[in-house]
Design an enzyme around this catalytic site. Structure first.
Site, short mmCIF file in Angstrom:
data_model
loop_
_atom_site.label_atom_id
_atom_site.label_comp_id
_atom_site.label_asym_id
_atom_site.label_seq_id
_atom_site.Cartn_x
_atom_site.Cartn_y
_atom_site.Cartn_z
N SER A 79 0.83 -1.19 0.00
CA SER A 79 0.00 0.00 0.00
C SER A 79 0.87 1.26 0.00
O SER A 79 1.57 1.53 -0.97
CB SER A 79 -0.96 -0.05 1.20
OG SER A 79 -1.98 0.92 1.10
N HIS A 81 -7.86 -5.63 1.25
CA HIS A 81 -6.64 -4.86 1.51
C HIS A 81 -5.91 -5.35 2.76
O HIS A 81 -4.72 -5.65 2.73
CB HIS A 81 -7.00 -3.38 1.65
CG HIS A 81 -5.84 -2.46 1.51
ND1 HIS A 81 -5.22 -2.21 0.30
CD2 HIS A 81 -5.16 -1.72 2.42
CE1 HIS A 81 -4.22 -1.36 0.48
NE2 HIS A 81 -4.16 -1.04 1.75
#
Length: 417
Positions: A186, A391
């Protein structure tokens, strides 16, 4: 048993309260370790990186890295895996966390699933980083993070320009290596792109970049709580700074302590904390174990700056990957243009493997595809073979060993000796 709808609503209210309690800077509310143990907190949630790795039979070291703008970062090296005692593979591997995380995020899923453990057991010389502003990296050669607002004037722009190259340089010098392999999750990947654009001489100091759910622009973010939080901080930045609020979601602050306390009760964890975590991302039943949820809130959130969250709010409003937007007047002063410049993604010339999840509601696949179209040397784009992969699964899933580790292992092996 309460209905799923009621639990979901309560979890959302709970998370919004916790988020804004921290942003509005309630006083820190620390509970000492002895009290936490007596209350039944998971032991892993109370240990730091070296203590955790040692507890499970891994040997690790702590190192200090000083950036060229004076920040002092703590970097950990796992020198011996539990299942691997032979010669470590070269080049060294750097593993970098995402927003509001620390190096501990790679350990919270335990030795059978935590990516740091898996990489160490596979024989890699593993270095696990921390960026400025989290609880491991609040030091500075001149500034005091507890007193000096200047310290907190950073976002991913400064992390990419200073922290990532300093970490790479330190590892190269310490190990006498020519290049590293770099894994970024990320923000940890997005800041590598910033580095390549701003300091291209550092870009090819890695043989390969493994970009896990890479965060560049976030135009298509589906998570309503995440978008609402970032947009709210963006719109309130001036008010927050006038109120003296520079740091948010720090370890030991009310929000983190409350989450750690509330989520350590196992009978509540699954229904409230688990659903609350899923509301920020997406639902993936059975992926993040109840014990991992209880542990991770001892280490998460790890802290960052208001300025950084504002930058994320901006990334949701732009179709480009660009620098911090100060507004027209200051942009002219800082950049010489009314709009912030775009980062040069064509400068990311090293081989890149991109891995993403179909159900990622924070870094949406549409934004991943946009990013891949801009990068000049993507050697592989991998969709995780699990339609519910999201995620936060990257760092916390119990399924990591089967779902993503084999691809990461194969690409690292290809670019190792």
């Amino acid at each position: 048993m309460p209905s799923k709808a009621n639990v979901t609503l309560n979890a959302l209210i709970f998370l919004v309260f916790v988020a804004f309690a921290n942003v509005l800077r309630f006083p820190a509310f620390p509970i000492n370790e002895q009290t936490k143990r007596s209350l039944g907190y998971p032991g892993d949630s109370l240990l730091n990186f070296t203590e955790l790795t040692g507890h499970y039979g891994y040997a690790s070291e702590e190192h200090s890295v000083v950036t060229d703008d004076g920040c002092v970062l703590r970097l950990f090296r796992i020198t011996r895996g539990r299942k691997h005692r032979g010669r470590t593979r070269r080049p060294p591997v750097i593993l970098m966390h995402g927003l509001l995380q620390s190096s501990d995020a790679w350990l919270d899923a335990g030795p059978e699933a935590g990516l740091a453990y898996l990489l160490a057991d596979a024989g890699f010389d593993l270095w696990v980083g921390n960026v400025r502003g989290n609880y491991y990296s609040r030091g500075h050669v001149r500034l005091d993070a507890d007193k000096d607002a200047e310290y907190w004037q950073f976002s991913v722009d400064e992390i990419g320009r200073h922290d990532v190259p300093a970490t790479i340089n330190y590892v190269l010098k310490y190990t006498n290596s020519e290049r590293v392999n770099y894994i970024g999750f990320s923000q940890g990947a997005g800041t590598y792109f910033v580095m390549c654009s701003e300091r291209p001489e550092y870009c090819d100091k890695a043989r390969v970049l493994v970009a896990l759910a890479p965060a560049a622009r976030q135009t298509n973010t589906k998570s309503l709580p995440y978008r609402t939080l970032m947009e709210s901080v963006r719109s309130l930045e001036g008010v927050l700074k006038l109120s003296g609020v520079q740091e948010v979601f720090s370890k030991g602050a009310l929000s983190q302590e409350f989450l750690a306390f509330f989520c350590q009760f196992s009978w509540l964890t699954e229904y409230v904390c688990g659903i609350g975590e899923a509301l920020f991302d997406s639902f993936h039943p059975g992926s993040i174990r109840n014990e991992t949820l209880r542990t991770l809130f001892g280490h998460f959130p790890a802290g960052t700056s208001v300025h950084n969250l504002v930058r994320y709010g901006q990334s949701m409003r732009s179709a480009k990957f660009e620098k911090f937007d100060y507004g027209k007047t200051k942009n002219l002063e800082v950049y010489g243009s009314s709009r912030p410049p775009e980062y040069n993604l064509s400068a990311v010339t090293l081989p890149v493997m991109v891995l993403y999840g179909e159900s990622d509601h924070l870094v949406d696949p549409k934004d991943v595809f946009w990013l891949v179209s801009k990068l000049p040397n993507v050697v592989e784009t991998v969709k995780v073979d699990d339609p519910l992969w999201n995620h936060l699964d990257v760092t916390y899933s119990s399924l990591t060993k089967d779902r993503i580790f084999p691809k990461i292992y194969d690409i690292l092996l290809k670019y190792s000796d």
